[in-house]
Scaffold this motif. Structure first.
Motif, PDB file in Angstrom:
ATOM      1  N   PRO A  76      39.309 -33.140  16.659  1.00 54.90           N
ATOM      2  CA  PRO A  76      37.888 -33.230  16.308  1.00 54.90           C
ATOM      3  C   PRO A  76      37.054 -33.892  17.401  1.00 54.90           C
ATOM      4  O   PRO A  76      37.518 -34.786  18.116  1.00 54.90           O
ATOM      5  N   ILE A  77      35.819 -33.423  17.519  1.00 53.39           N
ATOM      6  CA  ILE A  77      34.811 -34.033  18.393  1.00 53.39           C
ATOM      7  C   ILE A  77      33.631 -34.388  17.493  1.00 53.39           C
ATOM      8  O   ILE A  77      33.017 -33.501  16.893  1.00 53.39           O
ATOM      9  N   VAL A  78      33.340 -35.668  17.364  1.00 49.44           N
ATOM     10  CA  VAL A  78      32.272 -36.067  16.448  1.00 49.44           C
ATOM     11  C   VAL A  78      30.917 -35.749  17.065  1.00 49.44           C
ATOM     12  O   VAL A  78      30.741 -35.752  18.284  1.00 49.44           O
ATOM     13  N   ALA A  79      29.965 -35.452  16.196  1.00 52.00           N
ATOM     14  CA  ALA A  79      28.615 -35.085  16.611  1.00 52.00           C
ATOM     15  C   ALA A  79      27.689 -36.272  16.351  1.00 52.00           C
ATOM     16  O   ALA A  79      27.174 -36.448  15.241  1.00 52.00           O
ATOM     17  N   ASP A  80      27.491 -37.067  17.375  1.00 47.14           N
ATOM     18  CA  ASP A  80      26.749 -38.324  17.237  1.00 47.14           C
ATOM     19  C   ASP A  80      25.292 -38.127  17.670  1.00 47.14           C
ATOM     20  O   ASP A  80      24.818 -38.741  18.630  1.00 47.14           O
ATOM     21  N   LEU A  81      24.586 -37.256  16.956  1.00 53.81           N
ATOM     22  CA  LEU A  81      23.236 -36.863  17.350  1.00 53.81           C
ATOM     23  C   LEU A  81      22.261 -38.039  17.438  1.00 53.81           C
ATOM     24  O   LEU A  81      21.407 -38.076  18.324  1.00 53.81           O
ATOM     25  N   ASP A  82      22.388 -38.991  16.517  1.00 53.86           N
ATOM     26  CA  ASP A  82      21.447 -40.117  16.522  1.00 53.86           C
ATOM     27  C   ASP A  82      21.978 -41.301  17.339  1.00 53.86           C
ATOM     28  O   ASP A  82      21.368 -42.373  17.339  1.00 53.86           O
ATOM     29  N   GLN A  83      23.109 -41.097  18.022  1.00 52.84           N
ATOM     30  CA  GLN A  83      23.711 -42.116  18.915  1.00 52.84           C
ATOM     31  C   GLN A  83      24.164 -43.373  18.158  1.00 52.84           C
ATOM     32  O   GLN A  83      24.414 -44.415  18.767  1.00 52.84           O
ATOM     33  N   LYS A  84      24.316 -43.243  16.853  1.00 50.59           N
ATOM     34  CA  LYS A  84      24.674 -44.407  16.048  1.00 50.59           C
ATOM     35  C   LYS A  84      26.047 -44.954  16.441  1.00 50.59           C
ATOM     36  O   LYS A  84      26.224 -46.161  16.648  1.00 50.59           O
ATOM     37  N   VAL A  85      27.044 -44.062  16.536  1.00 56.83           N
ATOM     38  CA  VAL A  85      28.401 -44.508  16.885  1.00 56.83           C
ATOM     39  C   VAL A  85      28.464 -44.907  18.348  1.00 56.83           C
ATOM     40  O   VAL A  85      29.094 -45.912  18.707  1.00 56.83           O
ATOM     41  N   ALA A  86      27.803 -44.151  19.209  1.00 58.71           N
ATOM     42  CA  ALA A  86      27.805 -44.471  20.636  1.00 58.71           C
ATOM     43  C   ALA A  86      27.239 -45.868  20.882  1.00 58.71           C
ATOM     44  O   ALA A  86      27.753 -46.623  21.721  1.00 58.71           O
ATOM     45  N   LYS A  87      26.193 -46.223  20.156  1.00 57.53           N
ATOM     46  CA  LYS A  87      25.622 -47.566  20.310  1.00 57.53           C
ATOM     47  C   LYS A  87      26.535 -48.622  19.701  1.00 57.53           C
ATOM     48  O   LYS A  87      26.677 -49.718  20.253  1.00 57.53           O
ATOM     49  N   LEU A  88      27.150 -48.288  18.571  1.00 61.18           N
ATOM     50  CA  LEU A  88      28.072 -49.218  17.918  1.00 61.18           C
ATOM     51  C   LEU A  88      29.226 -49.572  18.850  1.00 61.18           C
ATOM     52  O   LEU A  88      29.682 -50.717  18.904  1.00 61.18           O
ATOM     53  N   TYR A  89      29.683 -48.583  19.620  1.00 59.18           N
ATOM     54  CA  TYR A  89      30.808 -48.777  20.533  1.00 59.18           C
ATOM     55  C   TYR A  89      30.367 -48.997  21.992  1.00 59.18           C
ATOM     56  O   TYR A  89      31.184 -48.954  22.899  1.00 59.18           O
ATOM     57  N   GLU A  90      29.079 -49.256  22.169  1.00 60.90           N
ATOM     58  CA  GLU A  90      28.510 -49.567  23.491  1.00 60.90           C
ATOM     59  C   GLU A  90      28.842 -48.497  24.525  1.00 60.90           C
ATOM     60  O   GLU A  90      29.182 -48.781  25.672  1.00 60.90           O
ATOM     61  N   MET A  91      28.718 -47.238  24.104  1.00 61.68           N
ATOM     62  CA  MET A  91      28.967 -46.114  24.997  1.00 61.68           C
ATOM     63  C   MET A  91      27.704 -45.663  25.746  1.00 61.68           C
ATOM     64  O   MET A  91      27.791 -44.865  26.672  1.00 61.68           O
ATOM     65  N   ILE A  92      26.545 -46.168  25.318  1.00 57.98           N
ATOM     66  CA  ILE A  92      25.287 -45.858  25.988  1.00 57.98           C
ATOM     67  C   ILE A  92      25.012 -46.958  27.010  1.00 57.98           C
ATOM     68  O   ILE A  92      24.817 -48.124  26.645  1.00 57.98           O
ATOM     69  N   HIS A  93      24.996 -46.598  28.286  1.00 57.84           N
ATOM     70  CA  HIS A  93      24.697 -47.541  29.355  1.00 57.84           C
ATOM     71  C   HIS A  93      23.353 -47.117  29.962  1.00 57.84           C
ATOM     72  O   HIS A  93      23.288 -46.110  30.683  1.00 57.84           O
TER      73      HIS A  93
END
Length: 208
Positions: A95-112
């Motif tokens: 699976p590839i999750v669809a993180d459209l609102d960047q909620k998980v990416a921000k939770l895991y500090e993936m947005i730099h």
């Protein structure tokens, strides 16, 4: 707050091209290779997704479930997977999750922010069956991951957990391991009846 080694991986529920994902339920009694990529239909990401799919049997052998993430939609994932399979000669099933609102990416500090305000960098989280974060790595957008190293660190973590040892630099399966300094020689003789080599009082090698 930064996620540190030993922290419980924050749980989340999110859509993927395989349906709804609850991280902790997805992991179950397995390990998880949770990784982000900047965007679908991009060249480096295509090779990484393809390589993950090509290594499906290697991950399965180690009881590891891959889980990808980007800030694209499920529809985009499904279209892109066809390209991945075609260009990388593979069959992507994880699976590839669809993180459209960047909620998980921000939770895991993936947005730099210096890299992108909306796309994730190439983050890696190795999570164990107890849902603990055991290893993290972050690659820039322009550099693809080394999958030999990802498999190597999983092997190392599983070996150190099983035998109560540590691994030296560049360790590979079959190489000698290190007895932790907290284990006395008397304890080591009982724990490692195969014997050990004492190079220094704090540096002892054995085989497992």
């Amino acid at each position: 707050m930064s996620l540190l080694l030993g922290d419980t991986a924050p749980n989340f529920q999110i859509d993927s091209q395989k349906g709804k994902i609850d991280l902790h339920e997805f992991i179950g009694n397995s390990w998880c290779f949770f990784f982000s990529h900047p965007a679908d239909f991009t060249p480096v990401c295509t090779t990484e997704m393809g390589r993950t799919a090509q290594l499906a049997s290697e991950f399965e052998k180690r009881n590891v479930k891959p889980l990808g993430l980007s800030t694209d939609s499920v529809e985009e994932h499904n279209k892109w997977i066809s390209d991945v399979n075609d260009t990388q000669n593979t069959d992507l099933q994880f699976p590839i999750v669809a993180d459209l609102d960047q909620k998980v990416a921000k939770l895991y500090e993936m947005i730099h922010p210096d890299q992108s305000a909306t796309a994730a960098v190439r983050s890696v989280f190795i999570i164990d069956p107890n849902k603990k974060i055991r290893l993290t790595m972050t690659y820039p957008m322009s550099v693809g991951r080394n999958f030999d190293e990802i498999l190597r660190v999983v092997d190392a973590l599983q070996t150190t957990d099983k035998f109560g040892v540590a691994t030296p630099a560049d360790w590979q399966v079959g190489d000698k391991v290190i007895i932790p300094p907290s284990v006395t020689n008397d304890e080591a003789k009982k724990k490692f009846p195969q014997g050990f080599e004492e190079v220094r009082s704090y540096l002892r090698y054995t085989n497992v």
